[in-house]
Scaffold this active site. Structure first.
Site, PDB file in Angstrom:
ATOM      1  N   CYS A 186       1.316  -4.265   2.133  1.00  0.00           N
ATOM      2  CA  CYS A 186       0.386  -5.251   2.662  1.00  0.00           C
ATOM      3  C   CYS A 186      -1.040  -4.752   2.467  1.00  0.00           C
ATOM      4  O   CYS A 186      -1.272  -3.567   2.257  1.00  0.00           O
ATOM      5  CB  CYS A 186       0.550  -5.442   4.163  1.00  0.00           C
ATOM      6  SG  CYS A 186       2.217  -5.769   4.697  1.00  0.00           S
ATOM      7  N   GLY A 205      -0.293  -7.625  -1.842  1.00  0.00           N
ATOM      8  CA  GLY A 205       0.682  -8.541  -1.263  1.00  0.00           C
ATOM      9  C   GLY A 205       0.423  -9.951  -1.728  1.00  0.00           C
ATOM     10  O   GLY A 205      -0.693 -10.445  -1.597  1.00  0.00           O
ATOM     11  N   ASN A 265      -0.249  -2.945   8.418  1.00  0.00           N
ATOM     12  CA  ASN A 265       0.184  -2.454   7.119  1.00  0.00           C
ATOM     13  C   ASN A 265       1.021  -1.197   7.359  1.00  0.00           C
ATOM     14  O   ASN A 265       0.510  -0.223   7.921  1.00  0.00           O
ATOM     15  CB  ASN A 265      -1.057  -2.144   6.268  1.00  0.00           C
ATOM     16  CG  ASN A 265      -0.729  -1.517   4.924  1.00  0.00           C
ATOM     17  OD1 ASN A 265      -1.599  -0.966   4.273  1.00  0.00           O
ATOM     18  ND2 ASN A 265       0.506  -1.611   4.489  1.00  0.00           N
ATOM     19  N   GLY A 266       2.292  -1.233   6.942  1.00  0.00           N
ATOM     20  CA  GLY A 266       3.153  -0.069   7.125  1.00  0.00           C
ATOM     21  C   GLY A 266       4.534  -0.489   7.582  1.00  0.00           C
ATOM     22  O   GLY A 266       4.860  -1.678   7.591  1.00  0.00           O
ATOM     23  N   CYS A 298       0.214   8.544   1.630  1.00  0.00           N
ATOM     24  CA  CYS A 298       1.136   8.151   0.546  1.00  0.00           C
ATOM     25  C   CYS A 298       0.533   8.459  -0.826  1.00  0.00           C
ATOM     26  O   CYS A 298      -0.449   7.844  -1.241  1.00  0.00           O
ATOM     27  CB  CYS A 298       1.427   6.657   0.651  1.00  0.00           C
ATOM     28  SG  CYS A 298       2.404   6.034  -0.719  1.00  0.00           S
ATOM     29  N   TYR A 327       0.068   4.647  -8.232  1.00  0.00           N
ATOM     30  CA  TYR A 327       0.334   3.289  -8.710  1.00  0.00           C
ATOM     31  C   TYR A 327      -0.265   2.146  -7.872  1.00  0.00           C
ATOM     32  O   TYR A 327      -0.851   1.219  -8.421  1.00  0.00           O
ATOM     33  CB  TYR A 327       1.858   3.086  -8.813  1.00  0.00           C
ATOM     34  CG  TYR A 327       2.284   1.652  -9.011  1.00  0.00           C
ATOM     35  CD1 TYR A 327       1.818   0.908 -10.093  1.00  0.00           C
ATOM     36  CD2 TYR A 327       3.146   1.026  -8.110  1.00  0.00           C
ATOM     37  CE1 TYR A 327       2.202  -0.418 -10.279  1.00  0.00           C
ATOM     38  CE2 TYR A 327       3.528  -0.294  -8.294  1.00  0.00           C
ATOM     39  CZ  TYR A 327       3.061  -1.013  -9.375  1.00  0.00           C
ATOM     40  OH  TYR A 327       3.422  -2.307  -9.544  1.00  0.00           O
ATOM     41  N   CYS A 379      11.601   4.738   0.368  1.00  0.00           N
ATOM     42  CA  CYS A 379      10.456   4.911   1.266  1.00  0.00           C
ATOM     43  C   CYS A 379      10.758   4.205   2.580  1.00  0.00           C
ATOM     44  O   CYS A 379      11.245   3.074   2.570  1.00  0.00           O
ATOM     45  CB  CYS A 379       9.203   4.302   0.640  1.00  0.00           C
ATOM     46  SG  CYS A 379       7.781   4.361   1.756  1.00  0.00           S
ATOM     47  N   CYS A 384       2.114  12.566   1.491  1.00  0.00           N
ATOM     48  CA  CYS A 384       3.557  12.351   1.552  1.00  0.00           C
ATOM     49  C   CYS A 384       4.057  12.231   0.119  1.00  0.00           C
ATOM     50  O   CYS A 384       3.456  11.518  -0.690  1.00  0.00           O
ATOM     51  CB  CYS A 384       3.867  11.051   2.304  1.00  0.00           C
ATOM     52  SG  CYS A 384       5.622  10.583   2.234  1.00  0.00           S
ATOM     53  N   CYS A 411       9.540  10.341  -1.387  1.00  0.00           N
ATOM     54  CA  CYS A 411      10.445   9.634  -2.303  1.00  0.00           C
ATOM     55  C   CYS A 411      10.725  10.450  -3.569  1.00  0.00           C
ATOM     56  O   CYS A 411      11.619  10.118  -4.330  1.00  0.00           O
ATOM     57  CB  CYS A 411       9.915   8.241  -2.630  1.00  0.00           C
ATOM     58  SG  CYS A 411       8.209   8.231  -3.159  1.00  0.00           S
TER      59      CYS A 411
HETATM   60  S1  SF4 Z   1       7.989   7.993   0.632  1.00  0.00           S
HETATM   61 FE1  SF4 Z   1       6.856   7.733  -1.331  1.00  0.00          FE
HETATM   62  S2  SF4 Z   1       6.113   5.607  -1.306  1.00  0.00           S
HETATM   63 FE2  SF4 Z   1       6.707   6.136   0.805  1.00  0.00          FE
HETATM   64  S3  SF4 Z   1       4.842   6.864   1.829  1.00  0.00           S
HETATM   65 FE3  SF4 Z   1       5.874   8.683   0.999  1.00  0.00          FE
HETATM   66  S4  SF4 Z   1       4.998   8.937  -1.085  1.00  0.00           S
HETATM   67 FE4  SF4 Z   1       4.496   6.864  -0.402  1.00  0.00          FE
END
Ligand code: SF4
Length: 474
Positions: A11, A37, A111-112, A245, A251, A391, A441, A444
């Site tokens: 979002c 979005g 958003n989240g 993230c 991307y 994710c 983070c 993934c």
């Molecule tokens: S898991 Fe991947 S897509 Fe999700 S917040 Fe972490 S880095 Fe981003």
């Protein structure tokens, strides 16, 4: 449906306080955030006593016209563009959510994705709460309204203490705007200034459009009360390990944005440079998969000395859905979006630069298109490591089993997509390319999640056993 195989952004949110053109600036801000979005868009505005809401399905341009904007008077506004991350797509799930409760009218844009929303929701429903949507975001408002604290701000903070997961949040009342970001800072949220007023957006590209100046990011764990032209920041939540993230830089975000305080364009170029160092190959030309691969391909080209050429042209006017002929045998879905430039590709050894491979189906089709256009070799280069896990923080991902990176080796993926060689950027190089890797983070890519996760078994157990212990909402 267009078979486009990417992780999907969740979002985009935008908010502004105490500005005579609040709703119109929000509308413009949402235009700039449209890439985050495309299923629904909405704005809630506030005068001194009431909130006004306009929401609809589709692009910002589809939802808003002069008449709808006229229906959004007042001095402050929040807006939202949405994909369906939790809950199905549909008008009931469109945001901002607006309610009337004993505290008065309140609207929220989120958003989240929350990792304990199912437990909280179940507990709330047991206590009589009635939900109008299937989104996580409604949980905030139920918790807020049940808190016994005196002010909306303190009640919201109570709610945030019960919630785990990812949120960048805007809460609007006729009197003020509250802005919050979860303690890990998963999703971005920036602060700007326009005409002496505060403005908030997921990405700074929204500020550029309205001539606002970027001030700083909302810090992870920060809650800000905005009244007229003053901002009162505070940090009432327990500190979390920073987990912004990294995919926002790889991307999701626009390359003309600052995200988490740094240029997305610069990150992507550096990813391309690192990729060229880790996966050099003898070739004739570097070709990006547009649009997200462009900046990385520039970096790859500069580092490798190979010329950059736009050997794939993207059709920007394809809608959200594309209906293929029933007897489809020619990958219309990909071809309607990307067309090869034969004179660039014919007889040449191509380095194809993309940001990620999700299921592998689209990469396979793109490789096929380039091969059919006469390329003699295709060397696929990816600016991130294989995606091995879903994710839980607001990005729409397929199940683990559908992620090709979790079920196949790199060599098997290369074979599946039909490339001559395949090179993924290493985790270390990706983290280094975006700067301070500690703050990000990357779950993934590693399956190391920065929060506890609500295991499906646990949720099922709670669902099956009404007597099972659940987290107390407050
Ligand atoms: S898991 Fe991947 S897509 Fe999700 S917040 Fe972490 S880095 Fe981003």
């Amino acid at each position: 449906m267009m078979p486009w195989d990417k992780l999907r952004e969740e979002c985009g949110i935008f908010g502004i306080s105490a500005h005579p053109e609040a709703a119109r600036l929000t509308y413009l801000g949402l235009y700039a955030l449209q890439h985050r979005g495309q299923e629904s868009a909405g704005i809630v505005s506030a005068d001194d006593q009431r909130l006004f809401v306009q929401r609809g399905m589709g692009y910002v341009a589809d939802v808003f016209d002069e008449r709808r904007l006229e229906g959004l008077p007042g001095h402050s506004a929040i807006g939202h563009v949405r994909y369906s991350t939790s809950g199905e797509s549909g008008l009931a799930n469109a945001q901002p959510i607006q309610i009337d409760c004993w505290r008065g009218p309140i609207a929220l844009a989120h958003n989240g994705n929350l990792v304990n929303a199912a437990q909280l929701r179940r507990e709330l429903e047991r206590n009589g709460a009635i939900f109008h949507s299937t989104t996580d975001s409604e949980v905030f408002l139920h918790l807020l309204c049940r808190s016994r604290r005196r002010t909306v701000l303190d009640s919201l903070i109570d709610a945030l203490r019960a919630i785990r997961g990812a949120y960048s949040l805007l809460v609007l009342t006729p009197q003020f705007l509250i802005v919050a970001r979860d303690p890990h800072g998963f999703r971005p949220l920036c602060i700007g200034r326009v005409d002496g007023r505060y403005v908030f957006a997921s990405e700074t590209c929204a500020f550029d459009l309205i001539d606002a100046q970027y001030v700083r990011d909302v810090e992870p764990g920060e809650v800000i009360l905005v009244e007229d032209d003053t901002m009162e920041p505070r940090f009432p939540l327990s500190k979390g390990k920073p987990a912004q993230c990294i995919f926002e830089h790889v991307y999701f975000s626009r390359p003309d944005s600052l995200v988490f305080g740094q240029s997305v364009n610069r990150s992507r170029r550096r990813l391309g440079v690192s990729l060229a160092r880790e996966h050099a190959v003898e070739a004739d030309v570097v070709v990006p998969v547009p649009d997200s691969g462009v900046q990385a391909a520039i970096g790859y080209s500069q580092e490798s000395g190979l010329p950059l050429e736009f050997g794939l042209i993207r059709n920007h006017y394809v809608g959200r859905t594309f209906i293929e002929p029933r007897q489809s045998i020619r990958n219309f879905g990909v071809k309607v979006k990307l067309n090869p430039v034969r004179e660039i590709l014919k007889g040449r050894r191509v380095v194809l630069v993309d940001d990620s491979i999700v299921r592998g189906t689209t990469s396979r089709k793109i490789v096929h298109i380039i091969r059919s256009a006469g390329a003699s070799e295709i060397h696929v280069r990816i600016t991130s490591p294989p995606i091995v896990g879903p994710c839980y923080y607001g990005i729409d991902t397929p199940t683990r089993g559908e992620l090709i990176g979790s079920t196949k080796t790199v060599e098997e993926i290369r074979h599946f997509i039909g490339a001559d060689t395949l090179g993924y950027l290493s985790l270390g190089a990706m983290l280094k390319a975006v700067g301070n890797g500690e703050r990000f983070c990357s779950a993934c890519f590693t399956n190391e999640y920065p929060t506890l996760l609500e295991k499906e078994e646990k949720q099922k157990e709670l669902f099956d056993d009404p007597g099972a212990e659940a987290i107390s909402p407050i």
